[in-house]
Motif scaffolding. Sequence first.
Motif, short mmCIF file in Angstrom:
data_model
loop_
_atom_site.label_atom_id
_atom_site.label_comp_id
_atom_site.label_asym_id
_atom_site.label_seq_id
_atom_site.Cartn_x
_atom_site.Cartn_y
_atom_site.Cartn_z
N ALA A 74 0.86 -1.18 0.00
CA ALA A 74 0.00 0.00 0.00
C ALA A 74 0.90 1.23 0.00
O ALA A 74 2.05 1.18 0.43
CB ALA A 74 -0.91 -0.01 1.23
N TYR A 75 0.34 2.35 -0.47
CA TYR A 75 1.16 3.55 -0.58
C TYR A 75 0.33 4.78 -0.26
O TYR A 75 -0.82 4.91 -0.70
CB TYR A 75 1.73 3.68 -2.00
N THR A 86 -1.33 -2.40 -3.67
CA THR A 86 -2.58 -2.98 -3.18
C THR A 86 -3.63 -1.91 -2.98
O THR A 86 -4.82 -2.17 -3.13
CB THR A 86 -2.34 -3.71 -1.85
N SER A 87 -3.21 -0.69 -2.63
CA SER A 87 -4.13 0.43 -2.47
C SER A 87 -3.31 1.71 -2.41
O SER A 87 -2.09 1.67 -2.20
CB SER A 87 -5.00 0.28 -1.21
N LEU A 88 -4.00 2.85 -2.56
CA LEU A 88 -3.32 4.14 -2.70
C LEU A 88 -4.07 5.22 -1.95
O LEU A 88 -5.31 5.27 -1.99
CB LEU A 88 -3.23 4.50 -4.19
N ILE A 144 -6.50 4.06 -13.44
CA ILE A 144 -6.15 3.57 -12.11
C ILE A 144 -7.21 2.60 -11.61
O ILE A 144 -8.41 2.91 -11.62
CB ILE A 144 -5.98 4.76 -11.13
N THR A 145 -6.77 1.44 -11.18
CA THR A 145 -7.70 0.39 -10.74
C THR A 145 -7.57 0.05 -9.27
O THR A 145 -8.44 -0.63 -8.72
CB THR A 145 -7.48 -0.89 -11.57
N VAL A 146 -6.50 0.48 -8.60
CA VAL A 146 -6.34 0.14 -7.18
C VAL A 146 -7.28 0.99 -6.35
O VAL A 146 -7.61 2.12 -6.72
CB VAL A 146 -4.89 0.33 -6.71
N PRO A 147 -7.74 0.50 -5.20
CA PRO A 147 -8.58 1.31 -4.31
C PRO A 147 -7.85 2.61 -3.95
O PRO A 147 -6.71 2.57 -3.49
CB PRO A 147 -8.78 0.42 -3.10
N THR A 148 -8.51 3.74 -4.16
CA THR A 148 -7.84 5.03 -4.04
C THR A 148 -8.62 5.98 -3.13
O THR A 148 -9.83 6.15 -3.27
CB THR A 148 -7.67 5.68 -5.42
N LEU A 149 -7.90 6.58 -2.20
CA LEU A 149 -8.44 7.60 -1.31
C LEU A 149 -7.73 8.91 -1.57
O LEU A 149 -6.50 8.95 -1.67
CB LEU A 149 -8.24 7.19 0.16
N GLY A 161 -7.09 -0.39 6.30
CA GLY A 161 -7.32 -1.45 7.26
C GLY A 161 -8.69 -2.08 7.24
O GLY A 161 -9.02 -2.86 8.13
N GLY A 162 -9.51 -1.75 6.26
CA GLY A 162 -10.86 -2.32 6.23
C GLY A 162 -11.86 -1.33 6.78
O GLY A 162 -11.53 -0.38 7.47
#
Length: 376
Positions: free
Chosen positions: A91-92, A114-116, A195-200, A254-255
């Motif tokens: 994750a990043y 894994t996520s961004l 972009i396909t990774v979960p992104t916040l 973290g979910g």
Amino acid sequence: MTTEPSGKLPHHRAEGPESAPPLFLGSSLGTSTALWDAVAPELSVTHRVIRWDLPGHGGSPASLTGPGATVADLAGLVLALADSLGVERFAYAGVSLGGAVGLHLAVHHPERLTSLAVVCSSAHFNGEQPWRERAELVRREGLAPVAATAASRWFTPGFTVPRLIEDHRTADPAAYAACCDALAAFDLRDRLAEITVPTLLIAGREDPATPPAHLREIADAVPGASLTELAGASHLAPAERPEAVTAALRGHFGGHPGRGMEVRRQVLGDAHVDRAQSRQSPFTARFQDFISRYAWGEIWTDPTLSRRERSMITLTALVAHGHYDELAMHVRAARRNGLTPEEIGAVLLQSAVYCGVPAANSAFAVAQRVLAEEDT
């Protein structure tokens, strides 16, 4: 743990269990890993947190970059660091230039993320010219002119972090200017939809450098992205609003209850969850949220163990503590997770050896009753 740079890799600081999921944190232009001092320790409870310094910032060698540097070059340093640590996927989260690195990774190396989370950053940085001019100024006069205005660019009025101001003053001018070159050339607006990774996205409402509109632009373009705007935050939100940033990042990495409720229904069944929800009261609401967020949103979603394996562990633990009402529920869950009656019986027999025959005797009675229900 702080690691000295090798000369070819950026300086980094690692915290948290080595077996935990890796999370890389990137800092902004002019700062060091100290930008994350109030956030990283909390994140390290559940992640292997790896903070890294830009070239010529903090403990990283200035020789890692040079004139004409690009964000792709900086992203390459992150990948080289990850490779050196044996980290394949991670994750990043990054602030400003550190966030631009994350966007580049998500577009060009999605298999590594894994996520961004992109914090107080942008898919472009207000055009090329201002950054070319700043790079020229720093190469000519050093960092004193830009460091003098850092507080007003970074923080809301009346707030400051002396350590970060000192980072700005002591950064290597040549490396800082090279990072300005990278910002000048950066523009990923036409690639965001890939972009396909979960992104916040996290924006500071009072950020003059990358206003909320820049983060909204990314959120609108990246499929499924979410945006959080923080009141009372300027450009360095992790330093000015660490609690809010920590909460947002923990929820993202973290979910969260939504995913937890989905898994809870898959494992326990709609009927059980609906009954539990119907009995929820203001008194129990926070506990139900805790269960969904922690047990189901974090533990049961961890891919390290399969759901079959988790069911076997859960059955054993419930037998050991004599929680027979819960055991009945989890015998049903074990069947949904693919265990056969014979496998459930083998788990209970194993429990007899280590938890005691009386406990296993009661457990067999519960399981037999539940399994008989399937035949009626």
